[in-house]
Design a protein around this motif. Structure first.
Motif, short mmCIF file in Angstrom:
data_model
loop_
_atom_site.label_atom_id
_atom_site.label_comp_id
_atom_site.label_asym_id
_atom_site.label_seq_id
_atom_site.Cartn_x
_atom_site.Cartn_y
_atom_site.Cartn_z
N ASP A 162 0.84 -1.20 0.00
CA ASP A 162 0.00 0.00 0.00
C ASP A 162 0.88 1.25 0.00
OD1 ASP A 162 -2.19 1.68 0.18
OD2 ASP A 162 -2.31 1.51 2.36
N ALA A 163 1.66 1.40 -1.07
CA ALA A 163 2.61 2.53 -1.15
C ALA A 163 2.88 2.84 -2.62
CB ALA A 163 3.90 2.17 -0.44
N PRO A 164 3.31 4.07 -2.92
CA PRO A 164 3.66 4.40 -4.30
C PRO A 164 4.77 3.49 -4.82
CG PRO A 164 3.51 6.38 -2.95
CD PRO A 164 3.42 5.22 -2.02
N ALA A 165 4.75 3.22 -6.12
CA ALA A 165 5.72 2.29 -6.71
C ALA A 165 7.15 2.79 -6.59
CB ALA A 165 5.36 2.06 -8.18
N ASP A 166 7.33 4.11 -6.51
CA ASP A 166 8.69 4.65 -6.48
C ASP A 166 9.21 4.91 -5.06
OD1 ASP A 166 6.97 6.70 -5.91
OD2 ASP A 166 7.86 8.15 -7.30
N MET A 167 8.46 4.48 -4.05
CA MET A 167 8.92 4.70 -2.68
C MET A 167 10.13 3.79 -2.41
SD MET A 167 6.81 4.40 0.91
CE MET A 167 5.90 5.94 0.63
N VAL A 226 9.63 0.79 1.94
CA VAL A 226 8.21 0.65 2.27
C VAL A 226 8.06 0.43 3.78
CG1 VAL A 226 6.10 -0.68 1.89
CG2 VAL A 226 7.73 -0.34 0.00
#
Length: 353
Positions: free
Chosen positions: A268-273, A276
């Motif tokens: 549940d996080a942006p792909a570019d984070m 995580v």
């Protein structure tokens, strides 16, 4: 002694036991069967997990009575708690018994064998009976009321959405036209009406009325709304290591279950984070690869297994607080929509609530 095995064949029984029983190995483990029916699955769970207890929920009081008798015949009554309720009362059922979390939850959606075979309630197009279709006979809305009060647009919508009926609009308009002369009160009348509308050249296998009966049953009992309201409640009540196992028989049921489970299996996080955080990691782990279906042998032995889709997940870490709040909101929102739907339907003729 009633031969329950003759009237009830649990679908994918071995697979369901294999998914549920591992979560019930610790002493005092608690399972909830949200759709007890005639208890075929529940009896197998209790036998496979001799240290576990089970709460069996059913909105059909006759099914609950018969299931309780069957479980007692099997010598399992001391570990069984029967509850007369709809499964979207899941949280309330646990709260009233001082239970915070459970180790396994099972749902076998759709009609039970008892309801299919019980002619008096009009679930089946194969027998002439009053158009009732209520799983819980204490609720007011019946299939006859839907056919009497809903306008053509509302009838079209439910036949198309819940029955995936190609001739939904034509059937709906014929219902509105014919009820002006004679009310539709029996399954024989409705079957004959559908038979008049659907052209011979466009019929599939089986009775042409089967999709209409399915759609009415789902509408009368609010099945999809109850399912959408219940799944979030279950997630918030599962213990870590707990399992949710669901059998669906309708494409919309399966879609609801699949979507709900998948949201907990993803990051549940942006792909570019770059990193995580723990609370954005998945909290569900899938236990089935896609949906499990019955093989040819079981479908031949038990025709009710033909459309089954079995999915399961395990809770691998606590549900993050923001997801818990979201699940609470989804459960409350579904309840409010269901209440509004039945309230309007019950009071305004010719309008769908």
């Amino acid at each position: 002694m009633t031969d329950y095995a003759h009237i009830h064949q649990p679908v994918l029984l071995e697979q369901c036991v294999g998914l549920v029983a591992p979560a019930l190995r610790t002493p005092g483990a608690l399972a909830v069967d949200c759709t007890l029916g005639l208890a075929g699955h529940s009896i197998a769970f209790l036998k496979a997990a001799p240290q576990a207890r089970l709460i069996g929920i059913d909105r059909d009081i006759e099914a609950l009575r018969m299931a309780t008798a069957r479980i007692e015949q099997e010598g399992l009554g001391g570990r069984f708690i029967p509850v007369h309720a709809a499964f979207d009362d899941f949280s309330r059922v646990l709260e009233e018994r001082g239970i915070d979390t459970v180790q396994a939850v099972f749902m076998d959606l759709g009609l039970s064998s008892l309801q299919i075979d019980e002619r008096e309630r009009g679930f089946s197009y194969a027998h002439d009976a009053p158009l009732d279709m209520r799983m819980d006979v204490s609720q007011p809305l019946t299939a006859q009321m839907v056919l009497e009060r809903y306008d053509a647009a509302a009838l079209t919508r439910i036949f198309k959405a819940y029955g995936e009926e190609r001739f939904a609009r034509q059937i709906a308009h014929e219902i509105v036209r014919s009820r002006a002369d004679e009310p539709l009160t029996s399954s024989r009348q409705l079957t004959a009406l559908v038979d008049r509308v659907i052209p011979q050249a466009h019929r599939g296998s089986g009775n042409p009325a089967k999709r209409v009966f399915q759609a009415l049953r789902i509408e009368v009992n609010g099945e999809l709304e109850k399912l959408a309201r219940t799944l979030p409640q279950i997630a918030n009540r599962l213990a870590v290591g707990g399992r949710l196992v669901v059998e669906s028989y309708h494409s919309l049921e399966d879609k609801t279950v699949k979507s709900f489970m998948m949201q907990g299996t993803r990051v549940d996080a942006p792909a570019d984070m770059p990193v995580v955080p723990d609370d954005m990691q998945p909290f569900f782990a899938p236990l089935t690869k896609g949906a499990v279906m019955a093989d040819d042998e079981e479908r031949e032995r038990n025709p009710r297994a033909a459309s089954v889709r079995l999915r399961a997940v395990e809770l691998v870490r606590p549900v993050p607080q923001r997801w818990r709040r979201r699940f609470d909101h989804e459960a409350d929102g579904s309840m409010q929509r269901a209440g509004a739907r039945h309230g309007v339907t019950g009071h305004r003729r010719g309008r769908r609530g």
